[in-house]
Design an enzyme around this catalytic site. Structure first.
Site, PDB file in Angstrom:
ATOM      1  N   GLY A 270       0.836  -1.199   0.000  1.00  0.00           N
ATOM      2  CA  GLY A 270       0.000   0.000   0.000  1.00  0.00           C
ATOM      3  C   GLY A 270       0.865   1.241   0.000  1.00  0.00           C
ATOM      4  O   GLY A 270       1.999   1.217  -0.451  1.00  0.00           O
ATOM      5  N   CYS A 271       0.321   2.340   0.497  1.00  0.00           N
ATOM      6  CA  CYS A 271       1.071   3.597   0.427  1.00  0.00           C
ATOM      7  C   CYS A 271       2.177   3.611   1.461  1.00  0.00           C
ATOM      8  O   CYS A 271       1.967   3.270   2.623  1.00  0.00           O
ATOM      9  CB  CYS A 271       0.140   4.786   0.612  1.00  0.00           C
ATOM     10  SG  CYS A 271      -0.906   4.663   2.044  1.00  0.00           S
ATOM     11  N   VAL A 272       3.358   3.969   1.015  1.00  0.00           N
ATOM     12  CA  VAL A 272       4.515   3.991   1.923  1.00  0.00           C
ATOM     13  C   VAL A 272       5.098   5.379   2.026  1.00  0.00           C
ATOM     14  O   VAL A 272       5.070   6.151   1.123  1.00  0.00           O
ATOM     15  CB  VAL A 272       5.639   3.018   1.476  1.00  0.00           C
ATOM     16  CG1 VAL A 272       5.313   1.610   1.956  1.00  0.00           C
ATOM     17  CG2 VAL A 272       5.812   3.027  -0.009  1.00  0.00           C
TER      18      VAL A 272
END
Length: 98
Positions: free
Chosen positions: A96-98
């Protein structure tokens, strides 16, 4: 300089079992990444979280786990914090978003 275990294209260990504190620090050194005591403490907390929950936390959850403000964690790392935290902590890549 120690011989580092095998890493993938993003610099993550291909085998999590090869991680030690020494390896984590040597990886950061090889990447010219500055790890101070605060960052190192967060890396160890991420490992603790992983052992407890079996997954890499999203930054929101991790900041809560650290009892820190999310933006303070971002400020410390100057970047998406979960990437270097998981990389030098020998953890799997965050999804997912990092």
């Amino acid at each position: 300089m120690m011989n580092l275990p095998e890493r993938d294209g993003d610099g993550y260990l291909t085998d999590m079992g090869e991680w030690t504190e020494e390896v984590g620090r040597a990886m950061a050194q090889a990447d010219n990444f500055e790890l101070d005591d605060v960052k190192w403490a967060q890396i160890l907390k991420a490992r603790e979280y992983y052992e407890e929950f079996g997954s890499v936390p999203p930054i929101r959850k991790f900041a809560k786990y650290l009892e820190e403000e999310q933006n303070a964690v971002f400020k410390l790392w100057m970047t998406g914090p979960m990437k270097p935290i998981t990389k030098y902590g020998g953890l799997p890549k965050p999804t997912g978003c990092v």
